[in-house]
Design a protein around this motif. Structure first.
Motif, PDB file in Angstrom:
ATOM      1  N   ASN A 166       9.644  -6.553  -3.082  1.00 24.85           N
ATOM      2  CA  ASN A 166      10.661  -6.037  -2.161  1.00 24.85           C
ATOM      3  C   ASN A 166      11.788  -7.064  -1.999  1.00 24.85           C
ATOM      4  O   ASN A 166      12.125  -7.472  -0.885  1.00 24.85           O
ATOM      5  CB  ASN A 166      10.003  -5.707  -0.806  1.00 24.85           C
ATOM      6  N   GLY A 223      14.937   0.703  -6.400  1.00 23.68           N
ATOM      7  CA  GLY A 223      13.790   1.029  -5.569  1.00 23.68           C
ATOM      8  C   GLY A 223      13.635  -0.061  -4.525  1.00 23.68           C
ATOM      9  O   GLY A 223      14.076  -1.188  -4.727  1.00 23.68           O
ATOM     10  N   GLN A 277      10.924  -1.431  -3.686  1.00 23.73           N
ATOM     11  CA  GLN A 277       9.802  -2.312  -4.008  1.00 23.73           C
ATOM     12  C   GLN A 277       9.218  -1.893  -5.343  1.00 23.73           C
ATOM     13  O   GLN A 277       9.113  -0.701  -5.621  1.00 23.73           O
ATOM     14  CB  GLN A 277       8.792  -2.143  -2.879  1.00 23.73           C
TER      15      GLN A 277
END
Ligand SMILES: Cc1cc2nc3c(=O)[nH]c(=O)nc-3n(C[C@H](O)[C@H](O)[C@H](O)COP(=O)(O)OP(=O)(O)OC[C@H]3O[C@@H](n4cnc5c(N)ncnc54)[C@H](O)[C@@H]3O)c2cc1C
Ligand SMILES: Nc1ncnc2c1ncn2[C@@H]1O[C@H](COP(=O)(O)O)[C@@H](O)[C@H]1O
Lengths: 323, 251
Positions: B125, B116, B118
């Protein structure tokens, strides 16, 4: 005592405001660290940019080369890490833009350095504040060792201004080896707009799902933006539905803005949206549902059908400006 | 080809987060835990690759407490082939997470790692970018479109960046992080949930990997941000323009 290095991002031969915000944060950090503030500019044909950067009173390191014509994480990481080593850098600072978010963690890994992202305050040379959980918590983070890597939230610091003793410009030749030039730039499909940039505007008008389709953004929201000289933003729901381009998304996982005036139109006010705009000076909400959570944080709320209220508002603004 | 997808257990995005009075952590009573929404998107992308390229294996990896089994089972129910859980009592900072993943990349040897962009708890992130550097691999973060080359040796990735969309060409192996518009993750079907119970979920104690997880950062305290309070309702557009002009002086 080491120095602070700011990575200065540029686009179309200019430094966007976000770069100047990163520069200001870097200068503040340098005062706390006790070293100098340096700024790195990488690219092709960057002599003018390097000279301009020096006018902000920082010593500039310019890395010129075809390998840096387009920003690429792998090549830029190698170059920034090299500058850190050569220039006695104790802290690397950059704005938390798309480039900053992509680059700085990679630099941190290369240097085995501690990192804090999206920093909203620099407390001292080792201590920073940053939001977590969509802004529901503010963490105070301590980073040990050197160097330390920090990306800063672009709404949390002022933009640097030119002045003071002009800095020096030093050109460094750094050639990335093949292992660090694997990614290749193909194209940049830029969203063209005559309106102010979202992260620079004094006024932002954002639309949500309540606008119902992309055409209504054009018919209702754009004229309001133009009357106010405002930038346009949007909720995730509006972007996901394809009403407007992705780079207009305001929120936890989009852009963070803090204009003098933020007008939310047809936006319910989910916590993830608030995370990107709740530091705006004045917040206005236009929503037909008087229970919408956005009203809990809006300075001025108007319970109304946006399709009636927005054209009226546009007219009133024009009248006011004409007067 | 083998795709490794990372999965983090996080509080549901709808949860109202409260901080403990001593400011050391969040209150975990009544918190519903879910898979990080961006990781669901990453899994979905891996499954779509497998649908096109026969013989692809999708392996999930989570680092955290035993309870993260739940999120891995959800991913297996979506259709992933097997899962690995690295058991760690304490939450790790992004660089440590990246170092743990690096170790498993050494044994699993995937051609593509999807993460992902974040985690919605720490909002860092960072992990994908850090991992790419540790491995010396190219990265394409914030992906909204991934097109694998026919030879499965390269990819073209469209990325959501400031001011538009950027396209990169990268050779594999590579690290890609998922943004919101990459796809719409599927729900686990009932047969999927049944099958997932029998799929392999291997647990590895963190210490067995020998990854350097020494923290470089420390959360000294957590605070509740100052609350913004609403102002008032205005009765008409005319009144709104009046107050913005005369009272707030912003137009
Ligand atoms: C991992 C994750 C990340 C996220 N990141 C973000 C993010 O960065 N930014 C973001 O915005 N969201 C984000 N979200 C989504 C967020 O949770 C909400 O779903 C989203 O903000 C809702 O958008 P909205 O307010 O436009 O739509 P809705 O919640 O559907 O609200 C629409 C509003 O319009 C009003 N309305 C409808 N018609 C009219 C009319 N005619 N006149 C006036 N008002 C009208 C309705 O009363 C309603 O309040 C994220 C979610 C997750 C899970
Ligand atoms: N503990 C973890 N276990 C598995 N994956 C993780 C973990 N922490 C982070 N990640 C992955 O890294 C991504 C980015 O996380 P972060 O950098 O923490 O915001 C997440 O979407 C996950 O895919």
């Amino acid at each position: 005592m080491g120095n602070v290095l700011v990575v200065a991002e540029h686009l179309h031969g200019k430094f966007p405001k976000t770069t100047l915000v990163g520069l200001q944060a870097g200068k503040q950090a340098a005062t706390l660290v006790g070293g100098k503030c340096l700024a790195a500019v990488l690219g092709k044909g960057i002599d003018g940019l390097a000279a301009e950067l020096a006018e902000y009173g920082v010593d500039v390191v310019a890395v010129e080369g075809a390998a840096y014509e387009h920003y690429l994480a792998d090549a830029y990481t190698a170059a920034v890490a090299e500058i850190v080593g050569r220039k006695d850098v104790e802290m690397v600072v950059g704005a938390a833009t798309a480039v900053g978010k992509d680059l700085l963690p990679r630099v941190a890994a290369r240097l085995g350095a501690g990192m804090a992202s999206d920093v909203t305050a620099i407390v001292d040379a080792h201590t920073f504040k940053r939001p977590m959980y969509a802004g529901n918590a503010i963490a105070t983070v301590r980073i040990d060792g050197s160097p330390r890597i920090v990306s800063v939230r672009t709404t949390a610091f002022d933009a640097a201004v030119k002045g003071g003793q002009k800095g020096t410009v030093e050109k460094l030749a750094i050639t990335p080896d093949a292992a660090h030039a694997q990614a290749r730039f193909v194209e940049f499909a830029e969203t063209k707009s005559d309106r102010p940039v979202l992260t620079e505007a004094r006024i932002v008008c954002s639309g949500g799902r309540g606008l119902k389709n992309g055409e209504n953004f054009t018919i209702y929201l754009e004229p309001l933006c133009d009357a106010l000289g405002a930038a346009m933003g949007a909720s995730r729901a509006a972007v996901d539905a394809g009403f407007v381009p992705n780079d207009l998304q305001v929120g936890q996982t989009g852009k963070v803005v803090a204009p003098a005036l933020y007008i939310a139109v047809g936006i319910s006010g989910a916590i993830q949206h608030l995370a990107g705009m709740k530091d705006s000076k004045v917040i206005v909400a236009i929503n037909k549902d008087e229970e919408a959570p956005i009203f809990q944080i809006a300075d001025y709320g108007l319970v109304a059908d946006l399709f009636k209220a927005v054209p009226e508002l546009t007219e009133e603004v024009k009248k006011l400006k004409g007067a | 080809m083998k795709i490794l997808v990372t999965v983090k257990r996080v509080p549901d995005p709808e949860t109202v987060i409260k901080i403990t009075p001593d400011g050391t952590s969040i209150v975990t009573d009544n918190v519903k835990w879910v898979m990080n929404p961006f990781d669901e998107i990453a899994i979905e992308e891996a499954l779509r690759v497998r649908e096109k390229a026969a013989g692809t294996e999708v392996v999930l990896l989570s680092i955290g407490q035993k309870a993260a089994q739940e999120q891995l089972r959800t991913g297996l129910a979506m259709g992933a082939d097997r899962a690995i859980l690295v058991l760690a009592d304490q939450p790790l900072e992004p660089l440590a997470v990246a170092r743990v993943i690096e170790k498993l990349v050494g044994t699993e040897k995937p051609e593509l790692i999807l993460l992902g962009k974040q985690a919605i708890d720490d909002d860092s992130n960072c992990v994908g970018q850090m991992l790419a550097e540790l491995l010396g691999w190219p990265q394409a973060t914030f992906a909204s479109k991934v097109e694998l080359g026919a030879d499965q040796k390269s990819a073209r990735v469209t990325r959501e960046v400031d001011g538009g969309l950027e396209t990169l060409a990268i050779p594999l192996p590579a690290v890609v992080t998922a943004d919101l518009r990459l796809n719409e993750p599927r729900y686990a079907s009932l047969p999927g949930i049944m099958k997932a119970r029998k799929k392999e979920l291997k647990e590895i104690p963190l210490a067995d990997l020998g990854a350097d997880v020494t923290p470089r950062t420390k959360i000294v305290k957590l605070e509740t941000p100052p609350k913004r309070t609403g102002g008032r309702k205005v009765a008409s557009v005319q009144e709104l323009v009046q107050v913005l002009h005369n009272e707030a002086k912003v137009i």
